[in-house]
Design an enzyme around this catalytic site. Sequence first.
Site, PDB file in Angstrom:
ATOM      1  N   GLY A  10       0.808  -1.136   0.097  1.00 55.88           N
ATOM      2  CA  GLY A  10      -0.186  -0.016   0.024  1.00 55.88           C
ATOM      3  C   GLY A  10       0.863   1.129   0.123  1.00 55.88           C
ATOM      4  N   VAL A  12       1.296   3.784   2.599  1.00 58.48           N
ATOM      5  CA  VAL A  12       2.053   4.183   3.616  1.00 58.48           C
ATOM      6  C   VAL A  12       2.980   2.945   3.913  1.00 58.48           C
ATOM      7  CG1 VAL A  12       2.219   4.560   6.228  1.00 58.48           C
ATOM      8  CG2 VAL A  12       0.451   5.565   4.657  1.00 58.48           C
ATOM      9  N   ASN A  32      -2.557  -8.768   0.402  1.00 57.86           N
ATOM     10  CA  ASN A  32      -3.526  -9.451  -0.686  1.00 57.86           C
ATOM     11  C   ASN A  32      -3.712  -8.705  -1.703  1.00 57.86           C
ATOM     12  OD1 ASN A  32      -5.254  -7.434   0.295  1.00 57.86           O
ATOM     13  ND2 ASN A  32      -6.675  -8.814   0.953  1.00 57.86           N
ATOM     14  N   THR A  35      -6.033  -3.046  -2.039  1.00 62.03           N
ATOM     15  CA  THR A  35      -6.051  -1.770  -2.802  1.00 62.03           C
ATOM     16  C   THR A  35      -4.622  -1.363  -2.687  1.00 62.03           C
ATOM     17  OG1 THR A  35      -5.942  -1.140  -0.298  1.00 62.03           O
ATOM     18  CG2 THR A  35      -8.028  -0.998  -1.287  1.00 62.03           C
ATOM     19  N   ASP A  56      -3.747 -13.026   2.790  1.00 64.59           N
ATOM     20  CA  ASP A  56      -4.973 -12.041   3.611  1.00 64.59           C
ATOM     21  C   ASP A  56      -4.793 -12.358   4.867  1.00 64.59           C
ATOM     22  OD1 ASP A  56      -7.347 -11.280   4.289  1.00 64.59           O
ATOM     23  OD2 ASP A  56      -8.450 -12.141   2.897  1.00 64.59           O
ATOM     24  N   VAL A  57      -4.535 -11.193   5.526  1.00 68.11           N
ATOM     25  CA  VAL A  57      -4.397 -11.278   7.119  1.00 68.11           C
ATOM     26  C   VAL A  57      -5.430 -11.536   7.905  1.00 68.11           C
ATOM     27  CG1 VAL A  57      -2.329  -9.585   6.868  1.00 68.11           C
ATOM     28  CG2 VAL A  57      -4.596  -8.874   7.575  1.00 68.11           C
ATOM     29  N   LEU A  73      -0.684  -2.747   8.880  1.00 66.27           N
ATOM     30  CA  LEU A  73      -1.542  -1.572   8.151  1.00 66.27           C
ATOM     31  C   LEU A  73      -2.315  -2.209   7.108  1.00 66.27           C
ATOM     32  CD1 LEU A  73       1.719  -0.693   8.778  1.00 66.27           C
ATOM     33  CD2 LEU A  73       1.264   0.952   7.254  1.00 66.27           C
ATOM     34  N   SER A  75      -5.597  -2.659   5.598  1.00 61.34           N
ATOM     35  CA  SER A  75      -6.952  -2.389   5.670  1.00 61.34           C
ATOM     36  C   SER A  75      -7.453  -1.382   4.600  1.00 61.34           C
ATOM     37  CB  SER A  75      -7.227  -1.539   6.937  1.00 61.34           C
ATOM     38  OG  SER A  75      -8.494  -1.051   7.022  1.00 61.34           O
ATOM     39  N   TYR A 145     -15.260   1.493   8.448  1.00 62.07           N
ATOM     40  CA  TYR A 145     -13.853   1.781   8.853  1.00 62.07           C
ATOM     41  C   TYR A 145     -13.694   2.094  10.165  1.00 62.07           C
ATOM     42  CZ  TYR A 145      -9.388   4.122   8.014  1.00 62.07           C
ATOM     43  OH  TYR A 145      -8.026   4.412   7.996  1.00 62.07           O
TER      44      TYR A 145
HETATM   45  P1  NAD Z   1      -3.609   1.532   1.231  1.00 61.94           P
HETATM   46  O1  NAD Z   1      -5.062   1.223   0.674  1.00 61.94           O
HETATM   47  O2  NAD Z   1      -2.671   2.267   0.169  1.00 61.94           O
HETATM   48  O3  NAD Z   1      -2.905   0.394   1.882  1.00 61.94           O
HETATM   49  C1  NAD Z   1      -3.390  -0.661   2.550  1.00 61.94           C
HETATM   50  C2  NAD Z   1      -2.608  -1.815   2.182  1.00 61.94           C
HETATM   51  O4  NAD Z   1      -3.252  -2.933   3.048  1.00 61.94           O
HETATM   52  C3  NAD Z   1      -3.117  -2.295   0.589  1.00 61.94           C
HETATM   53  O5  NAD Z   1      -1.825  -2.725  -0.129  1.00 61.94           O
HETATM   54  C4  NAD Z   1      -3.974  -3.466   0.846  1.00 61.94           C
HETATM   55  O6  NAD Z   1      -3.936  -4.135  -0.535  1.00 61.94           O
HETATM   56  C5  NAD Z   1      -3.675  -4.170   1.845  1.00 61.94           C
HETATM   57  N1  NAD Z   1      -4.903  -4.965   2.602  1.00 61.94           N
HETATM   58  C6  NAD Z   1      -5.899  -4.593   2.656  1.00 61.94           C
HETATM   59  N2  NAD Z   1      -6.632  -5.680   3.330  1.00 61.94           N
HETATM   60  C7  NAD Z   1      -5.727  -6.583   3.600  1.00 61.94           C
HETATM   61  C8  NAD Z   1      -5.944  -7.904   3.953  1.00 61.94           C
HETATM   62  N3  NAD Z   1      -6.979  -8.554   4.457  1.00 61.94           N
HETATM   63  N4  NAD Z   1      -4.703  -8.729   3.962  1.00 61.94           N
HETATM   64  C9  NAD Z   1      -3.685  -8.112   3.473  1.00 61.94           C
HETATM   65  N5  NAD Z   1      -3.367  -6.960   2.922  1.00 61.94           N
HETATM   66  C10 NAD Z   1      -4.461  -6.300   2.951  1.00 61.94           C
HETATM   67  O7  NAD Z   1      -3.966   2.457   2.259  1.00 61.94           O
HETATM   68  P2  NAD Z   1      -2.634   3.523   3.282  1.00 61.94           P
HETATM   69  O8  NAD Z   1      -3.202   4.965   3.093  1.00 61.94           O
HETATM   70  O9  NAD Z   1      -1.282   3.014   2.900  1.00 61.94           O
HETATM   71  O10 NAD Z   1      -3.172   2.875   4.669  1.00 61.94           O
HETATM   72  C11 NAD Z   1      -2.170   2.122   5.489  1.00 61.94           C
HETATM   73  C12 NAD Z   1      -2.899   1.942   6.786  1.00 61.94           C
HETATM   74  O11 NAD Z   1      -2.936   2.931   7.724  1.00 61.94           O
HETATM   75  C13 NAD Z   1      -4.328   1.526   7.043  1.00 61.94           C
HETATM   76  O12 NAD Z   1      -4.328   0.440   7.997  1.00 61.94           O
HETATM   77  C14 NAD Z   1      -5.027   2.633   7.094  1.00 61.94           C
HETATM   78  O13 NAD Z   1      -6.351   2.602   7.858  1.00 61.94           O
HETATM   79  C15 NAD Z   1      -4.178   3.570   8.048  1.00 61.94           C
HETATM   80  N6  NAD Z   1      -4.220   5.049   8.074  1.00 61.94           N
HETATM   81  C16 NAD Z   1      -3.986   5.706   6.918  1.00 61.94           C
HETATM   82  C17 NAD Z   1      -4.236   7.088   6.758  1.00 61.94           C
HETATM   83  C18 NAD Z   1      -3.667   7.640   5.630  1.00 61.94           C
HETATM   84  O14 NAD Z   1      -3.968   8.907   5.557  1.00 61.94           O
HETATM   85  N7  NAD Z   1      -2.889   7.449   4.444  1.00 61.94           N
HETATM   86  C19 NAD Z   1      -4.665   7.637   7.818  1.00 61.94           C
HETATM   87  C20 NAD Z   1      -5.292   7.052   8.734  1.00 61.94           C
HETATM   88  C21 NAD Z   1      -4.861   5.582   9.032  1.00 61.94           C
END
Ligand code: NAD
Length: 311
Positions: A10, A12, A32, A35, A56-57, A73, A75, A145
């Site tokens: 993802g 972050v 997985n 996203t 898939d976690v 991370l 989700s 969420y």
């Molecule tokens: P993102 O969607 O780019 O990354 C999330 C990653 O998790 C993706 O690569 C996705 O494929 C993977 N994923 C989702 N469900 C999964 C599962 N069941 N098994 C394995 N992999 C799975 O989002 P992001 O912006 O990088 O966010 C990363 C984390 O930080 C998330 O948990 C999000 O809630 C948290 N967060 C992000 C922000 C932000 O502004 N970016 C703000 C608050 C919290």
Amino acid sequence: MRVLVAGAAGFVGSHLVDRLLADGHTVVGVDNLCTGRPENLAHLVGHPLFTFMEADVTAPLEVDGPLQRVYHLASPASPVDYLERPFETLYAGSDGTRALATLALGRKARFLLTSTSEVYGDPEVHPQPEGYWGKVNSIGPRSVYDEAKRYAEALTMAFHRYEGLETRIARIFNTYGPRMRHADGRVIPNFAVQALLGEPLTVYGDGSQTRSYCFVTDTVDGLIRLMEGSYSLPVNLGNPYELTVRELARAILQQVGRPEDLVFEALPEDDPRVRRPDITLAQRELGWAPRVGFNEGIAATLDQFRADLGL
Ligand code: NAD
Ligand code: UDP
């Protein structure tokens, strides 16, 4: 150390992997790809300290070897993504947190949950300190969420209190930077792509709602400091630099040398009116504060989008 990063492909997560590898750690990335994108990790193919597992976690994970740290991370994170995947989002917070915390417990590893400013909902306290319990609509569309993350925090604290797991909880506020997907629906990718393509910027509602934007390398630095510190209650990680959505639109148009050009669309249900982190705790406990200024961060983000769009 040997570190597991769930959500590694993802936005972050991939920056966190880069930083951990640069610090000399061995990293097992799990994702997985629901996203996330393999392109985010393409530069690491063949890296001697990095392995990737597509998994898939929400199911128990088969990971060989020792682990000292587990970052959760995984989700969907953008409103468009999680509204399209309500069950996956709820299960990532519940079953995913359970599976990863159980894995960490079994390996005597430290566990860090990435929670969110969404646990504060549409806040009545501004800016938001960690002691504020939040105002969340438990049955609204965003609840898939918000409540998943609130439950994930409760589960993490239960592992900490009853199982003795070493846990950390980061409440991340809006983070932006290179590697966000163009179409993930969050405001900065939408505005950046629209600004670069010469389209009007889509402001939801009247654009008076606020958010506070943190550049991704700062967020990653905060995550690592939190993991390596000794503080086990939730900590806000975000940049207190607060803008209305209209101000954000103007700032991005200005960076690409365009005049104001906005279209107004419906405000999504339960869209928080304001959001700004109180980072007193992160400053005190982690010695952390964001360092990348908004103009610098937006310029780097626009550069990436320009390159991706072939402009
Ligand atoms: P993102 O969607 O780019 O990354 C999330 C990653 O998790 C993706 O690569 C996705 O494929 C993977 N994923 C989702 N469900 C999964 C599962 N069941 N098994 C394995 N992999 C799975 O989002 P992001 O912006 O990088 O966010 C990363 C984390 O930080 C998330 O948990 C999000 O809630 C948290 N967060 C992000 C922000 C932000 O502004 N970016 C703000 C608050 C919290
Ligand atoms: N937003 C907007 N236009 C867009 C996308 C989002 O005006 O094209 C608004 C959205 O309504 C919210 C803010 O920008 O008030 C931040 O939205 P985002 O989806 O990035 O994150 P949120 O903080 O709501 O999770």
